[in-house]
Design a protein around this motif. Sequence first.
Motif, PDB file in Angstrom:
ATOM      1  N   UNK B 120       0.840  -1.195   0.000  1.00 50.13           N
ATOM      2  CA  UNK B 120       0.000   0.000   0.000  1.00 50.13           C
ATOM      3  C   UNK B 120       0.879   1.250   0.000  1.00 50.13           C
ATOM      4  N   UNK B 121       1.857   1.264   0.896  1.00 48.76           N
ATOM      5  CA  UNK B 121       2.732   2.428   1.014  1.00 48.76           C
ATOM      6  C   UNK B 121       3.656   2.555  -0.189  1.00 48.76           C
ATOM      7  N   UNK B 122       3.956   1.425  -0.796  1.00 51.23           N
ATOM      8  CA  UNK B 122       4.872   1.444  -1.937  1.00 51.23           C
ATOM      9  C   UNK B 122       4.180   1.946  -3.201  1.00 51.23           C
ATOM     10  N   UNK B 123       2.920   1.574  -3.403  1.00 51.42           N
ATOM     11  CA  UNK B 123       2.251   1.878  -4.668  1.00 51.42           C
ATOM     12  C   UNK B 123       1.164   2.940  -4.496  1.00 51.42           C
ATOM     13  N   UNK B 124       0.253   2.681  -3.587  1.00 52.38           N
ATOM     14  CA  UNK B 124      -0.945   3.521  -3.522  1.00 52.38           C
ATOM     15  C   UNK B 124      -0.637   4.915  -2.972  1.00 52.38           C
ATOM     16  N   UNK B 125       0.108   4.980  -1.880  1.00 54.97           N
ATOM     17  CA  UNK B 125       0.371   6.283  -1.247  1.00 54.97           C
ATOM     18  C   UNK B 125       1.150   7.219  -2.176  1.00 54.97           C
ATOM     19  N   UNK B 126       2.231   6.758  -2.800  1.00 53.55           N
ATOM     20  CA  UNK B 126       2.910   7.661  -3.753  1.00 53.55           C
ATOM     21  C   UNK B 126       1.997   8.087  -4.896  1.00 53.55           C
ATOM     22  N   UNK B 127       1.135   7.152  -5.332  1.00 57.98           N
ATOM     23  CA  UNK B 127       0.215   7.507  -6.417  1.00 57.98           C
ATOM     24  C   UNK B 127      -0.724   8.626  -5.971  1.00 57.98           C
ATOM     25  N   UNK B 128      -1.185   8.551  -4.719  1.00 53.85           N
ATOM     26  CA  UNK B 128      -2.071   9.602  -4.209  1.00 53.85           C
ATOM     27  C   UNK B 128      -1.343  10.933  -4.121  1.00 53.85           C
ATOM     28  N   UNK B 129      -0.128  10.902  -3.592  1.00 56.39           N
ATOM     29  CA  UNK B 129       0.639  12.147  -3.454  1.00 56.39           C
ATOM     30  C   UNK B 129       0.869  12.754  -4.828  1.00 56.39           C
ATOM     31  N   UNK B 166      -7.138  -7.673   1.926  1.00 53.46           N
ATOM     32  CA  UNK B 166      -6.904  -7.823   0.489  1.00 53.46           C
ATOM     33  C   UNK B 166      -5.835  -6.824   0.074  1.00 53.46           C
ATOM     34  N   UNK B 167      -5.478  -6.901  -1.207  1.00 54.07           N
ATOM     35  CA  UNK B 167      -4.441  -5.997  -1.710  1.00 54.07           C
ATOM     36  C   UNK B 167      -5.005  -5.069  -2.781  1.00 54.07           C
ATOM     37  N   UNK B 168      -6.239  -4.596  -2.586  1.00 49.10           N
ATOM     38  CA  UNK B 168      -6.852  -3.750  -3.614  1.00 49.10           C
ATOM     39  C   UNK B 168      -6.059  -2.486  -3.887  1.00 49.10           C
ATOM     40  N   UNK B 169      -5.391  -1.977  -2.851  1.00 54.56           N
ATOM     41  CA  UNK B 169      -4.718  -0.696  -3.028  1.00 54.56           C
ATOM     42  C   UNK B 169      -3.627  -0.799  -4.081  1.00 54.56           C
ATOM     43  N   UNK B 170      -3.066  -1.976  -4.285  1.00 55.64           N
ATOM     44  CA  UNK B 170      -2.030  -2.102  -5.311  1.00 55.64           C
ATOM     45  C   UNK B 170      -2.658  -1.920  -6.686  1.00 55.64           C
ATOM     46  N   UNK B 171      -3.777  -2.618  -6.910  1.00 58.60           N
ATOM     47  CA  UNK B 171      -4.463  -2.500  -8.198  1.00 58.60           C
ATOM     48  C   UNK B 171      -4.916  -1.057  -8.424  1.00 58.60           C
ATOM     49  N   UNK B 172      -5.548  -0.485  -7.412  1.00 62.29           N
ATOM     50  CA  UNK B 172      -6.020   0.894  -7.538  1.00 62.29           C
ATOM     51  C   UNK B 172      -4.850   1.850  -7.711  1.00 62.29           C
ATOM     52  N   UNK B 173      -3.778   1.600  -6.999  1.00 66.69           N
ATOM     53  CA  UNK B 173      -2.612   2.463  -7.068  1.00 66.69           C
ATOM     54  C   UNK B 173      -2.018   2.491  -8.463  1.00 66.69           C
ATOM     55  N   UNK B 174      -1.946   1.333  -9.109  1.00 63.09           N
ATOM     56  CA  UNK B 174      -1.395   1.301 -10.467  1.00 63.09           C
ATOM     57  C   UNK B 174      -2.306   2.057 -11.435  1.00 63.09           C
ATOM     58  N   UNK B 175      -3.619   1.889 -11.277  1.00 66.53           N
ATOM     59  CA  UNK B 175      -4.527   2.633 -12.150  1.00 66.53           C
ATOM     60  C   UNK B 175      -4.375   4.136 -11.931  1.00 66.53           C
TER      61      UNK B 175
END
Lengths: 576, 579
Positions: B120-129, B166-175
């Motif tokens: 989550x911190x690796x993919x989703x959080x940077x994507x949000x920032x 679950x690991x949804x944040x990875x999928x969402x983060x990539x999108x």
Amino acid sequence: MSQTHLSPIAARPPLSLAAGEKLAHSLPDSIPEDSATATKGSEDDARAQKTGRFPWLELDITRTEWDILIGSTCLKLLLFPAYRSTDFEVHRNWLAITHSLPISKWYYDTTSEWTLDYPPFFAYFEKLLSIPAYFVDPRIVDLNNLNYDAWSVVAYQRTTVILTELVLGAAVLRFVRGAENPAMQRIISASLFLHPGFLIVDHIHFQYNGFMFGILMWSLLMARNDRKLLSGFLFAVLLNFKHIYLYLAPAYFIYLLRSYCLSPTYTLLPGRFLSLANAVILTFLASLGPFLLMGQLPQLLSRLFPFTRGLNHAYWAPNFWALVTALDRILLKVVSRGQLDGLSINESGVASTSRGLVGDTVFAVLPTVQPIHTLAITVAFQVIYMGKLWTNTSYKSFVTALTLCGFTSYMFGWHVHEKAILLVLVPLSLLAAEDNAYFRTFEIASIAGIYSLFPLLFTPAETLIKIVYSVLWALFVLRPIHRQVYQFPRTVTFVVIDFLERIYIMGFPLLQVFVTLFPLLARGPAAAGGSEHADREETRASPLEFLPLMLTSVYCAVGLVWAFIRLSVIYLARKD
Amino acid sequence: MHQENLKAWIVPSLVLASIWVKWAVGLGSYSGQGTPPMYGDYEAQRHWMELTIHLPTRRWYTYDLQYWGLDYPPLTAYVSWLCGIVGSWIDSSWFALDKSRGIESPGSKVFMRGTVLFFDTLVYVPALVMFVRVWQGTRSSRTQNLALVLLLLQPALILIDSGHFQYNSVMLGFTLLAMNFFATGQDLLGAICFTLSLGFKQMALYYAPAIGTYLLAKCVYLGPREGSKLFIRLGIVTVTSFLILFLPFLPPFAPLSAVLDPITRIFPFNRGLFEDKVANFWCATNVVLKWKLWAAQGALIKLSTALTAFGFLPAVMTLLYSGYKLRIEPVTQEAKTTPQPPKQTPILPLLPYALLTSSLSFFLFSFQVHEKTILVPLLPMTLLLSGSSPGELTFELGMLMNNVAVFSMWPLLKRDGLGVQYIALLVLWNRLLGYNPFRTTKRSLIQLASLAVYTACFAFHLAELLISPPARLPDIFPVLNVLISTPVFALVWLWSIKRGIEVSWALGGLGSRSKATQKPASGSIVAKPSVEVSADGEAHNSSESVLPRASGMRTVSLGFAQGRRRKMSSRSGSVDIRS
């Protein structure tokens, strides 16, 4: 930066109310743009303008304060499933004792090993809590239902902690109202209500410190507002909730005696003296009376003061004795190598070493310490501070002396528990924004003191919780106050001290990295992972197993001893 | 004195605070905790770690399918493999083949929770920032930070990822990363990110019509020469990424037929229209229509496919139409002065709406939808929400959909034992954003509707607490939940279509726009007139072409063109924590 800033600690004189209000607005916005403490600009106005349909229903609470209360409550709710220590079962057992037994048996019951060992007010408090508990789940108050850990009891007991902590919330809220520097006091009040110490000890480990420190804060607030009789009464009440606050009693005694019962010319004011004495005596009668009538006082006292424990607690509380013990361990290594011939080794002390930190500490090289020694040192130090308090009975002097009283007991007391550091940190917080010297003391003591609580939560799941929360707290409390009071050190000596102190604070992350990685690196390849410290009693003959704990203790002790010296010097050297 | 210093700390400390919340939620129970023999999603994910490290790649998608066989695309499998390797290094008993089934030791739980938080911190959080910086670059840093808080603490995702497991944040983060790269004009990187998203979890397909059409529309917009160049590049990059993702299942590493194993696992066409109670069209109408009695399985699948396609068609059409309408004419003159086409396309503002329309139409009409899948349409809606300010329609709808989405997952969360977390996160998030539907005095239509929905939700919870369901209707509460939630999602779907058309119309209504975009302002930065749409749908060119930032258009999409003029009051900033 601001040489002429207002003292946040003293009460605002009523006449300058309007001026104070203006000043609050003209102060630079020192609160960071954080979600919890973001807004404050117009809220004083909002408070003034607030006229709802039911004015008598409206509390004097601003929007931000509600935000903090609701937000923090939500975070505490998330901690319901967190690790809980045996203290949880202790308090559940007390609910059961007070609910199912007549009062005459409370201090005699030994169904569980966790017998009732708090003063009667706390027992009454548990009795009160046990009534709703019975309706939530009757099995909570079943005396023989030991180690009950159903969701109902967890949720119920955790909820009582959150609710009773509102006493603290209300007290620190009142501190903001009428403070001379409301902006700073607001930060200090928020910092107390959100203190990591309470989060760790109350909401995870499980105790009711927030509630009892709330009473202490009310008492201090009354002292600030010059209602000393009430202050003394509240302190007497507090003593009957938990007797650990006896550590602070000397300061209260001197303060009330000198500033309330004696006139400035040292003549006794009998009316005041009698009313104070009556208030205290009546409080104690209400608490101990029933047991006095039943002739159970000796039994009660033996429960409250068990003199059968060792110098150090299982994990050395980071005080003076931790340093002495560490010194002894080092000397033992040196002596056993034969480099120092003049000293003899106490064999039982060597065994004490190999048993790690458990049980009674017997020094191997240094002379063994007896309880009477610790008492003598504690009293000696306290006498010095009390002398100063006698000559200066201002509120600020009182709070400092109170802090030092707690600090001395923590430093030199017998069998001090690490949780007792809250006795220092809480009153010290009130002094945090006085000036740079006080602030730096507060900073070091807080960081070292909070870190010293970390070993209470040894489970891996809570590691991140305690560290991240403390870091955020430090960031949002220490930085704004630092900005407000910082002064560059004036002499070379102070520059060096300042530098060393910074280095010391920087050391904590490194220490944490070491403590985290050590169990992973030190274990053998076949060793079972998971709860390394879960069973502290069992030592697997690994001499280094307790190294992280020892190091934590010694490192924190360095900071706390230094903070103790700092505060003593500041208090004794200054004339104000 | 330390002002700048302090500012630099804000984003890290916000992220840190959100990590704390996620981890604190993780202290609670997870799906299937203590429920042998099958346990739940937690065990599924753990089991995949176990089987990927012990079995050759060829057997990943065929091993003991009855016990949580792997049915996610290969990237999930690779991530599981990595987690399994690290976890086995810490404690080999956590992932011992077959022997570790249903393991619930505290240590393994901490490790599993840690992996979710880590990715989550690796993919989703940077994507949000990055999203806040790229898409909302014109807003003040304070507003950006508030938007970040809103996005970081979105309760639905935290409850499912950190609570349910679950690991949804990875999928969402990539999108989300793909969206960000589209916004910066790096379409190829964006395409790779979206491929990764698809390769992690097939639910990203819900976005595929929008993303695919957007890229196609961009090719159309760029004109025949530049457009076809981009089209070919995109095609090559996407196909190559997919090939790399599936490499272990392709020749020469495996026979060609091997690739069918993951494919058939990923797309289970042989299951029913819906299983559990999901707040979508089928489940809601099933109360009256009883679809399974009316039509055969095959016919229903065809019907649902048709409805889904019909559902996202408006988004596809508006994107293509706008791309065509705004296309750059082939450059005949001034060739020296306009060597490069502008990096951003004017159709970018349509993307979030298209994503919302497309994913919601899948959620509402496609088959085999899970209640957790609401997270997919929730992402674009929350992004739009983060760009709006209180009082606006987007804000009200966004908050409503977020809260109702969490509510729609209540039966699941209740089963997982996450009731306290459900309350705490909802209260915390709404309080932080200053959203209280019961407090507003002057109510607009949407606020009244929200009020009705929230009242229904509270009544639902109260009823569930007090009344036990009658024996004749054991599923009454899940069905009621569906009936409360579905209209809200349908409403948002309709709204997203309407907004898409409005924005598209506003973009196209500028007349000789294609020439305007070609005028280079200074260097390669192109100034664009920003658009405001007034309440009656009339488009205004507010002649802000002095704005040197090309992100003006994006701001239009994310909140400022709200179907009404921006209020010029002092508080129109955005989601304001105070109010």
